[in-house]
Design a protein around this motif. Structure first.
Motif, PDB file in Angstrom:
ATOM      1  N   MET A  39       9.458  11.714  -5.325  1.00  0.00           N
ATOM      2  CA  MET A  39       9.893  12.246  -4.314  1.00  0.00           C
ATOM      3  C   MET A  39      11.116  12.720  -3.677  1.00  0.00           C
ATOM      4  O   MET A  39      12.293  11.214  -2.874  1.00  0.00           O
ATOM      5  N   SER A  40      12.056  13.785  -2.486  1.00  0.00           N
ATOM      6  CA  SER A  40      13.215  13.415  -2.081  1.00  0.00           C
ATOM      7  C   SER A  40      12.868  12.827  -1.091  1.00  0.00           C
ATOM      8  O   SER A  40      11.829  13.583  -0.508  1.00  0.00           O
ATOM      9  N   MET A  41      14.426  13.268  -0.117  1.00  0.00           N
ATOM     10  CA  MET A  41      13.952  11.715   0.999  1.00  0.00           C
ATOM     11  C   MET A  41      13.359  13.135   2.062  1.00  0.00           C
ATOM     12  O   MET A  41      12.137  12.970   2.627  1.00  0.00           O
ATOM     13  N   LYS A  42      13.467  15.057   2.007  1.00  0.00           N
ATOM     14  CA  LYS A  42      12.820  15.404   2.341  1.00  0.00           C
ATOM     15  C   LYS A  42      11.737  16.236   2.576  1.00  0.00           C
ATOM     16  O   LYS A  42      10.565  16.369   3.330  1.00  0.00           O
ATOM     17  N   GLU A  43      11.285  15.431   1.252  1.00  0.00           N
ATOM     18  CA  GLU A  43       9.575  15.739   0.413  1.00  0.00           C
ATOM     19  C   GLU A  43       9.890  14.932   0.887  1.00  0.00           C
ATOM     20  O   GLU A  43       7.637  14.902   1.848  1.00  0.00           O
ATOM     21  N   MET A  44      10.080  13.518   1.373  1.00  0.00           N
ATOM     22  CA  MET A  44       8.696  12.069   1.489  1.00  0.00           C
ATOM     23  C   MET A  44       8.556  12.355   3.170  1.00  0.00           C
ATOM     24  O   MET A  44       7.776  12.123   3.777  1.00  0.00           O
ATOM     25  N   ILE A  45       9.570  13.177   3.800  1.00  0.00           N
ATOM     26  CA  ILE A  45       9.301  12.899   5.802  1.00  0.00           C
ATOM     27  C   ILE A  45       8.107  13.674   5.553  1.00  0.00           C
ATOM     28  O   ILE A  45       7.532  14.131   6.118  1.00  0.00           O
ATOM     29  N   ARG A  46       8.319  14.912   4.910  1.00  0.00           N
ATOM     30  CA  ARG A  46       7.617  16.137   5.036  1.00  0.00           C
ATOM     31  C   ARG A  46       5.902  15.582   4.353  1.00  0.00           C
ATOM     32  O   ARG A  46       5.650  15.721   5.225  1.00  0.00           O
ATOM     33  N   HIS A  47       5.673  14.503   3.417  1.00  0.00           N
ATOM     34  CA  HIS A  47       4.700  14.035   2.718  1.00  0.00           C
ATOM     35  C   HIS A  47       4.214  13.327   4.290  1.00  0.00           C
ATOM     36  O   HIS A  47       2.738  13.449   4.157  1.00  0.00           O
ATOM     37  N   VAL A  48       4.767  12.685   4.442  1.00  0.00           N
ATOM     38  CA  VAL A  48       3.930  11.640   6.088  1.00  0.00           C
ATOM     39  C   VAL A  48       3.871  12.548   6.982  1.00  0.00           C
ATOM     40  O   VAL A  48       2.801  12.161   7.756  1.00  0.00           O
ATOM     41  N   LEU A  49       4.330  13.466   7.477  1.00  0.00           N
ATOM     42  CA  LEU A  49       3.922  14.421   8.337  1.00  0.00           C
ATOM     43  C   LEU A  49       3.149  15.258   7.976  1.00  0.00           C
ATOM     44  O   LEU A  49       1.500  15.380   8.609  1.00  0.00           O
ATOM     45  N   ASP A  50       2.891  15.261   7.001  1.00  0.00           N
ATOM     46  CA  ASP A  50       1.263  16.606   6.397  1.00  0.00           C
ATOM     47  C   ASP A  50       0.076  15.300   6.440  1.00  0.00           C
ATOM     48  O   ASP A  50      -0.527  15.864   6.609  1.00  0.00           O
ATOM     49  N   SER A  51       0.378  14.389   5.723  1.00  0.00           N
ATOM     50  CA  SER A  51      -0.445  13.328   5.411  1.00  0.00           C
ATOM     51  C   SER A  51      -1.024  12.859   6.661  1.00  0.00           C
ATOM     52  O   SER A  51      -1.917  12.566   6.660  1.00  0.00           O
ATOM     53  N   GLU A  52      -0.109  12.361   7.550  1.00  0.00           N
ATOM     54  CA  GLU A  52      -0.795  12.137   9.045  1.00  0.00           C
ATOM     55  C   GLU A  52      -2.036  13.535   9.166  1.00  0.00           C
ATOM     56  O   GLU A  52      -3.107  13.367   9.876  1.00  0.00           O
ATOM     57  N   HIS A  53      -1.294  14.821   9.441  1.00  0.00           N
ATOM     58  CA  HIS A  53      -2.346  16.036   9.748  1.00  0.00           C
ATOM     59  C   HIS A  53      -3.393  15.326   9.154  1.00  0.00           C
ATOM     60  O   HIS A  53      -4.858  16.105   9.143  1.00  0.00           O
ATOM     61  N   TYR A  54      -3.576  15.391   7.210  1.00  0.00           N
ATOM     62  CA  TYR A  54      -4.865  15.247   6.780  1.00  0.00           C
ATOM     63  C   TYR A  54      -5.654  14.543   7.150  1.00  0.00           C
ATOM     64  O   TYR A  54      -6.737  14.064   6.935  1.00  0.00           O
ATOM     65  N   TYR A  55      -5.100  13.173   7.359  1.00  0.00           N
ATOM     66  CA  TYR A  55      -6.067  12.145   7.869  1.00  0.00           C
ATOM     67  C   TYR A  55      -6.118  12.360   8.941  1.00  0.00           C
ATOM     68  O   TYR A  55      -7.177  11.761   9.500  1.00  0.00           O
ATOM     69  N   HIS A  56      -5.629  12.870  10.275  1.00  0.00           N
ATOM     70  CA  HIS A  56      -6.735  13.317  11.904  1.00  0.00           C
ATOM     71  C   HIS A  56      -7.423  14.200  11.081  1.00  0.00           C
ATOM     72  O   HIS A  56      -8.651  13.854  11.526  1.00  0.00           O
ATOM     73  N   LEU A  57      -7.388  15.227  10.204  1.00  0.00           N
ATOM     74  CA  LEU A  57      -8.648  15.725   9.855  1.00  0.00           C
ATOM     75  C   LEU A  57      -9.856  14.847   9.537  1.00  0.00           C
ATOM     76  O   LEU A  57     -11.334  15.336   9.062  1.00  0.00           O
ATOM     77  N   ALA A  58     -10.085  14.246   8.396  1.00  0.00           N
ATOM     78  CA  ALA A  58     -10.917  13.588   8.027  1.00  0.00           C
ATOM     79  C   ALA A  58     -11.304  11.886   8.620  1.00  0.00           C
ATOM     80  O   ALA A  58     -12.326  12.545   8.468  1.00  0.00           O
ATOM     81  N   LEU A  59     -10.524  12.014  10.028  1.00  0.00           N
ATOM     82  CA  LEU A  59     -11.146  11.330  10.575  1.00  0.00           C
ATOM     83  C   LEU A  59     -11.988  12.368  11.496  1.00  0.00           C
ATOM     84  O   LEU A  59     -13.178  11.629  11.910  1.00  0.00           O
ATOM     85  N   LEU A  60     -11.751  12.926  12.071  1.00  0.00           N
ATOM     86  CA  LEU A  60     -13.104  14.309  12.467  1.00  0.00           C
ATOM     87  C   LEU A  60     -13.864  15.087  11.705  1.00  0.00           C
ATOM     88  O   LEU A  60     -14.822  14.084  11.839  1.00  0.00           O
ATOM     89  N   ASN A  61     -14.115  14.563   9.911  1.00  0.00           N
ATOM     90  CA  ASN A  61     -14.276  14.543   9.411  1.00  0.00           C
ATOM     91  C   ASN A  61     -14.992  14.112   8.840  1.00  0.00           C
ATOM     92  O   ASN A  61     -16.731  13.436   8.355  1.00  0.00           O
ATOM     93  N   ARG A  62     -15.072  12.548   8.983  1.00  0.00           N
ATOM     94  CA  ARG A  62     -15.394  10.649   8.932  1.00  0.00           C
ATOM     95  C   ARG A  62     -15.842  10.666   7.210  1.00  0.00           C
ATOM     96  O   ARG A  62     -16.381   9.937   6.750  1.00  0.00           O
ATOM     97  N   GLY A  63     -14.395  11.204   6.220  1.00  0.00           N
ATOM     98  CA  GLY A  63     -14.548  11.517   5.664  1.00  0.00           C
ATOM     99  C   GLY A  63     -13.212  12.174   4.926  1.00  0.00           C
ATOM    100  O   GLY A  63     -12.438  12.750   5.625  1.00  0.00           O
ATOM    101  N   SER A  64     -13.064  11.993   3.644  1.00  0.00           N
ATOM    102  CA  SER A  64     -12.648  13.131   2.766  1.00  0.00           C
ATOM    103  C   SER A  64     -12.421  14.464   3.243  1.00  0.00           C
ATOM    104  O   SER A  64     -13.545  14.942   2.732  1.00  0.00           O
ATOM    105  N   LEU A  65     -11.591  15.493   2.757  1.00  0.00           N
ATOM    106  CA  LEU A  65     -12.104  17.141   2.734  1.00  0.00           C
ATOM    107  C   LEU A  65     -12.480  17.405   1.888  1.00  0.00           C
ATOM    108  O   LEU A  65     -11.658  17.093   0.679  1.00  0.00           O
ATOM    109  N   SER A  66     -13.339  18.528   1.465  1.00  0.00           N
ATOM    110  CA  SER A  66     -13.074  19.454   0.052  1.00  0.00           C
ATOM    111  C   SER A  66     -12.223  20.027   0.274  1.00  0.00           C
ATOM    112  O   SER A  66     -11.852  20.015  -1.270  1.00  0.00           O
ATOM    113  N   SER A  67     -11.504  20.600   0.427  1.00  0.00           N
ATOM    114  CA  SER A  67     -10.138  21.558   1.186  1.00  0.00           C
ATOM    115  C   SER A  67      -9.423  21.105   1.969  1.00  0.00           C
ATOM    116  O   SER A  67     -10.569  21.070   2.871  1.00  0.00           O
TER     117      SER A  67
END
Length: 156
Positions: A39-67
């Protein structure tokens, strides 16, 4: 200070240090990466921010998201400050969700990510989320060293 407050403090401290690193990357270095597969530096920054959003939704879902429809996917990366401003509402929602849990929830709620090989308690999952950002911040410091970019002091 209870366990939830400590976890929130840890998230805030990790983000504070991540932001020092991210904001220390010169604009002309944001596309730098150590090889074509990384990943480039900017891709890694975005990956961290986007992953946090995904993880937040996974917490609310109590697991991985189907999409997952990433709010970042179609946004061009312009500057670190713009990226942080865009991410702020997602960050606030994530931290508010963490604050809404009880100490008992840390042990009693299970987050099922068996599709990627694990099921963890909420407490373990929250620590895993924090570790994810920490690891990538360390990677970026290494990128900066390798690229010959001055690195900010994160151990203040």
């Amino acid at each position: 200070m209870n366990a939830i407050q400590l976890i929130v403090l840890n998230f805030e401290e990790i983000r504070r240090r991540s932001m020092k690193v991210w904001e220390g990357i010169p604009g002309e270095s944001l596309d730098w990466k150590p090889d074509t597969h990384a990943m480039s530096m900017k891709e890694m920054i975005r990956h961290v921010l986007d992953s946090e959003h995904y993880y937040h939704l996974a917490l609310l879902n109590r697991g991985s998201l189907s999409s997952y429809d990433s709010p970042y996917e179609k946004r061009p990366f312009t500057t670190v400050q713009d990226e942080l401003a865009f991410a702020q509402s997602y960050r606030t929602e994530f931290i508010d969700t963490v604050k809404s849990f009880s100490e008992e929830d840390l042990s009693n709620i299970k987050i099922d990510r068996s599709d990627v090989g694990y099921v963890r308690t909420l407490g373990e999952m929250l620590l895993r989320i924090a570790y994810h950002e920490s690891v990538h911040t360390g990677q970026l410091l290494d990128y900066m060293r390798t690229a010959g970019v001055d690195r900010p002091k994160v151990w203040d």
